[in-house]
Write a protein that holds these residues in place. Structure first.
Motif, short mmCIF file in Angstrom:
data_model
loop_
_atom_site.label_atom_id
_atom_site.label_comp_id
_atom_site.label_asym_id
_atom_site.label_seq_id
_atom_site.Cartn_x
_atom_site.Cartn_y
_atom_site.Cartn_z
N GLY A 105 0.79 -1.22 0.00
CA GLY A 105 0.00 0.00 0.00
C GLY A 105 0.82 1.27 0.00
N ARG A 106 2.10 1.15 0.19
CA ARG A 106 2.94 2.33 0.25
C ARG A 106 3.02 2.97 -1.12
N PRO A 107 2.36 4.11 -1.33
CA PRO A 107 2.42 4.71 -2.67
C PRO A 107 3.80 5.30 -2.92
N GLY A 108 4.15 5.41 -4.18
CA GLY A 108 5.40 6.06 -4.52
C GLY A 108 6.60 5.15 -4.40
N LYS A 109 6.43 3.94 -3.90
CA LYS A 109 7.53 3.00 -3.80
C LYS A 109 7.35 1.93 -4.87
N GLY A 110 8.42 1.56 -5.54
CA GLY A 110 8.32 0.51 -6.56
C GLY A 110 7.80 1.09 -7.85
N ALA A 111 7.85 0.28 -8.91
CA ALA A 111 7.54 0.81 -10.23
C ALA A 111 6.04 0.98 -10.47
N GLY A 112 5.30 -0.12 -10.52
CA GLY A 112 3.90 -0.05 -10.91
C GLY A 112 2.99 0.29 -9.75
N ALA A 113 1.69 0.36 -10.05
CA ALA A 113 0.71 0.57 -8.99
C ALA A 113 0.69 -0.67 -8.11
N PRO A 114 0.50 -0.47 -6.79
CA PRO A 114 0.45 -1.64 -5.92
C PRO A 114 -0.73 -2.53 -6.26
N LEU A 115 -0.52 -3.81 -6.21
CA LEU A 115 -1.58 -4.75 -6.57
C LEU A 115 -2.03 -5.50 -5.33
N PRO A 116 -3.31 -5.93 -5.33
CA PRO A 116 -3.74 -6.75 -4.21
C PRO A 116 -2.98 -8.07 -4.20
N LEU A 117 -2.99 -8.70 -3.04
CA LEU A 117 -2.18 -9.89 -2.85
C LEU A 117 -2.42 -10.94 -3.92
N ALA A 118 -3.70 -11.16 -4.25
CA ALA A 118 -4.04 -12.20 -5.23
C ALA A 118 -3.30 -11.96 -6.54
N LYS A 119 -3.22 -10.67 -6.91
CA LYS A 119 -2.57 -10.33 -8.18
C LYS A 119 -1.06 -10.51 -8.08
N GLN A 120 -0.50 -10.14 -6.93
CA GLN A 120 0.95 -10.28 -6.78
C GLN A 120 1.35 -11.74 -6.92
N LEU A 121 0.47 -12.61 -6.51
CA LEU A 121 0.76 -14.03 -6.61
C LEU A 121 0.39 -14.56 -7.98
N GLY A 122 -0.04 -13.68 -8.88
CA GLY A 122 -0.35 -14.09 -10.24
C GLY A 122 -1.70 -14.77 -10.37
N LEU A 123 -2.55 -14.61 -9.38
CA LEU A 123 -3.87 -15.25 -9.45
C LEU A 123 -4.84 -14.31 -10.14
N ARG A 124 -5.80 -14.90 -10.83
CA ARG A 124 -6.82 -14.09 -11.48
C ARG A 124 -7.87 -13.67 -10.45
N VAL A 125 -8.68 -12.71 -10.83
CA VAL A 125 -9.84 -12.40 -10.00
C VAL A 125 -10.79 -13.58 -10.10
N LYS A 126 -11.09 -14.18 -8.97
CA LYS A 126 -11.93 -15.38 -9.02
C LYS A 126 -13.32 -15.13 -8.44
N THR A 127 -13.34 -14.61 -7.23
CA THR A 127 -14.62 -14.49 -6.55
C THR A 127 -15.10 -13.04 -6.54
N ILE A 128 -16.33 -12.84 -6.97
CA ILE A 128 -16.90 -11.49 -6.98
C ILE A 128 -18.15 -11.50 -6.10
N VAL A 129 -18.22 -10.57 -5.17
CA VAL A 129 -19.43 -10.44 -4.36
C VAL A 129 -20.27 -9.29 -4.90
N LEU A 130 -21.52 -9.60 -5.24
CA LEU A 130 -22.47 -8.58 -5.66
C LEU A 130 -23.34 -8.23 -4.46
N ASP A 131 -23.51 -6.95 -4.25
CA ASP A 131 -24.26 -6.50 -3.08
C ASP A 131 -25.46 -5.66 -3.52
N PRO A 132 -26.62 -6.29 -3.68
CA PRO A 132 -27.81 -5.51 -4.04
C PRO A 132 -28.20 -4.63 -2.86
N GLY A 133 -28.18 -3.31 -3.03
CA GLY A 133 -28.41 -2.38 -1.93
C GLY A 133 -29.79 -2.55 -1.28
N HIS A 134 -29.82 -2.26 0.03
CA HIS A 134 -31.09 -2.22 0.79
C HIS A 134 -31.78 -3.60 0.83
#
Ligand SMILES: [Zn+2]
Length: 567
Positions: free
Chosen positions: A318-347
């Motif tokens: 999360g430290r901005p300004g450090k390292g080359a690219g934008a910081p990625l979530p852990l799943a991405k750093q480990l080369g995993l794809r986005v797998k689970t998506i939670v949809l939240d219908p409001g109210h």
């Protein structure tokens, strides 16, 4: 105090503090080397304050901080050392309001306390103590803040900060340290103790190996103090986190221990510790970071506990300004794809959300969109979970906790907008942050179902809660969904307006451990858009546009990681 005034006061205070230190030095003097260093640091400071672009990078702040720190470290006896140290504290505090990195606030606190202890008779010593106490309040450590204000009043009764400290002491009276008393005396005191008693009404928890949320519900606003105890291997006692709820009562039915055993926490115990205090004890198995805060409507205490890995990786990434690219979530750093998506219908259930003039309810529209979107995402290979799949009430606490517990990679909260201005129409997408304009905070009020006062509290909490790596990703997801939704809908809804991506403090997004957005799909308060929202083919268009937004975002991530692997 409204959000706006408190912001202005804070900025005003910080600015006056800066000029207090910097202005008298404007005139050039036959300066020592240390003074020349100070002047140079001061110039960098001004140029940082003037440049919004520079302020966006953690590094530009750290460079100026480094310059001031060097003065104190190399020339501690130089007359500018206390000034330099004070500026370091102020800079870290300002930086924290941009970075939301808790460590920055800790450094501010450490610096102010150091200044007072090393230079107790300097003219800035009482200013430093006042700042330290304010930072402690920001961190939710009201008891500590009380002691610091008290120290200030005692040590500098004639100083210009004493009256402000006294005022805060009055307001924080309930956090005054209690003198040690025998049990019988406590009981006697409790009987005559003035003020309201808060009753505990329920306790809930959601958990998994990476994250646990415990929520204690009450009849009124809770005052709390947080403590940690080290474990004792000899007696086999686990480390404990305990939270004392002041002026509170708990019915005995709620007092039995709750077994959690999710790898983070062994169990939670809630009980009447003494006649005034309910104590929540969390027996720790292995945990990293934790966050404790209170919320209103309903009144509750929320404890979020994160796993060791979750905590350390996100603070590093999360430290901005450090390292080359934008910081990625852990799943991405480990080369995993986005797998689970939670949809939240409001109210849902007893909470209809906004209601159109024609009687259409937001809760029905959001559920219909989510039900259309789910199979579309599943067809693309995602695992999709919904916070509700029928017309039931789900608390905001539970929605985020649900996503965290299922280790979701993305969280998409679906809503329809409403405005008192019936001509307002169009699409906007939010991610978590402090609202930058009035419309955004009005939308936040609407979706959070809270008052302006609570929103101000919420934004204080927010500063401590936000994890910057998710913010960057959330903003990218929001951009992608917003763009696709606007272009998708303009085919059917010619006059649809692109309100863009905005930030606001939506409680439902707070504490989410993954990129999280809230989509305001259309205005249910606009007659034409309400009519469109009744039309299944329009809802299908909304869903397929959100789908495209999510797919673009995920593709962007894949490209980003591929790019990294080639360099
Ligand atoms: Zn809504």
């Amino acid at each position: 105090m409204s959000r706006k005034t408190s912001g202005t006061l804070l900025t005003g205070f910080i600015l006056s503090a800066i000029f207090f230190v910097l202005l008298p030095l404007g005139a050039a003097r036959g300066a020592s080397y240390c003074e020349r260093l100070y002047d140079s640091a001061k110039r960098d400071y001004y140029s940082l304050l003037k440049s919004d672009r520079k302020q966006k990078f953690h590094d530009s702040w750290e460079k100026v901080i480094e310059k001031f720190s060097t003065i104190y470290e190399k020339y501690p006896t130089c007359s500018r050392s206390p000034d330099a140290l004070f500026n370091v504290g102020v800079l870290y505090r300002k930086l924290y309001h941009r970075s939301w990195i808790g460590a920055d606030l800790d450094r501010a606190l450490g610096t102010f306390l150091k200044l007072q202890s090393r230079f107790p008779s300097n003219r800035l010593a009482d200013d430093a103590l006042l700042n330290a106490a304010q930072v402690q309040e920001e961190k939710g450590r009201k008891g500590d803040a009380y002691r610091t204000y008290a120290k200030l009043v005692k040590a500098y009764p004639e100083g210009d900060m004493a009256s402000r400290a006294k005022k805060r002491l009055n307001q924080l009276a309930s956090f005054a340290p209690k003198p040690p008393v025998s049990k019988t005396r406590t009981r006697a005191k409790a009987k005559t103790r003035p003020g309201r008693t808060v009753n505990i009404t329920d306790v809930k928890h959601w958990s998994n190996p990476e994250y646990t949320r415990v929520v204690v519900y009450a009849t009124d606003k809770l005052n709390y103090e947080e403590h940690r105890l080290k474990g004792d291997p000899r007696t086999g006692k686990p480390p404990r986190l305990y939270i004392d709820l002041n002026n509170a009562r708990i019915p005995s039915a709620l007092s039995s221990p709750i077994s959690i055993k999710d790898g983070l926490l062994l169990r939670a115990r809630l009980g009447q510790y003494n006649p005034d205090t309910v104590r929540l004890v969390l027996d720790i198995d292995s945990m990293g970071d934790d966050r404790v805060f209170t919320m209103e409507n309903p009144s509750r205490l929320v404890v979020d506990v994160f796993g060791r890995d979750a905590g350390s990786s996100s603070s590093k990434a999360g430290r901005p300004g450090k390292g080359a690219g934008a910081p990625l979530p852990l799943a991405k750093q480990l080369g995993l794809r986005v797998k689970t998506i939670v949809l939240d219908p409001g109210h849902g259930g007893k909470d209809p959300g906004a209601v159109g003039r024609g009687g259409l309810k937001e809760k029905d529209v959001t559920l219909a969109i989510a039900k259309l979107l789910k199979p579309m995402l599943e067809a693309k290979g995602f695992r999709v979970l919904m916070t509700r799949d029928k017309d039931v009430y789900v608390s905001l606490d539970e929605r985020t906790a649900f996503a965290n517990s299922h280790l979701a990679d993305l969280f998409v909260s679906i809503h329809t907008n409403a405005s008192r201005n019936r001509r307002a129409r169009g699409v906007e997408t939010y991610f978590l942050g402090v609202a930058m304009d009035r419309d955004s905070s009005e939308t936040a009020l609407l979706e959070n179902a809270i008052t302006q006062q609570t929103l101000a509290d919420l934004e204080k909490i927010l500063l401590d809660l936000t994890r910057t790596s998710n913010l960057k990703q959330s903003s990218m997801l929001a951009e992608s969904v917003q763009e696709n939704l606007f272009h998708g809908l303009s085919k059917r809804n010619r006059l649809v307006k692109d309100h863009g991506v905005k930030q606001a403090s939506f409680y439902v997004l707070i504490g989410a451990q993954m990129p999280a957005i809230l989509v305001e799909t259309s205005f249910i308060s606009h007659p034409t858009e309400e009519r469109l929202l009744r039309d299944p083919s329009y809802l299908k268009l909304v869903s397929s546009s959100i789908l495209r937004g999510i797919l673009d975002y995920v593709d962007g991530l894949a490209t980003a990681t591929d790019g990294n692997s080639h360099t």
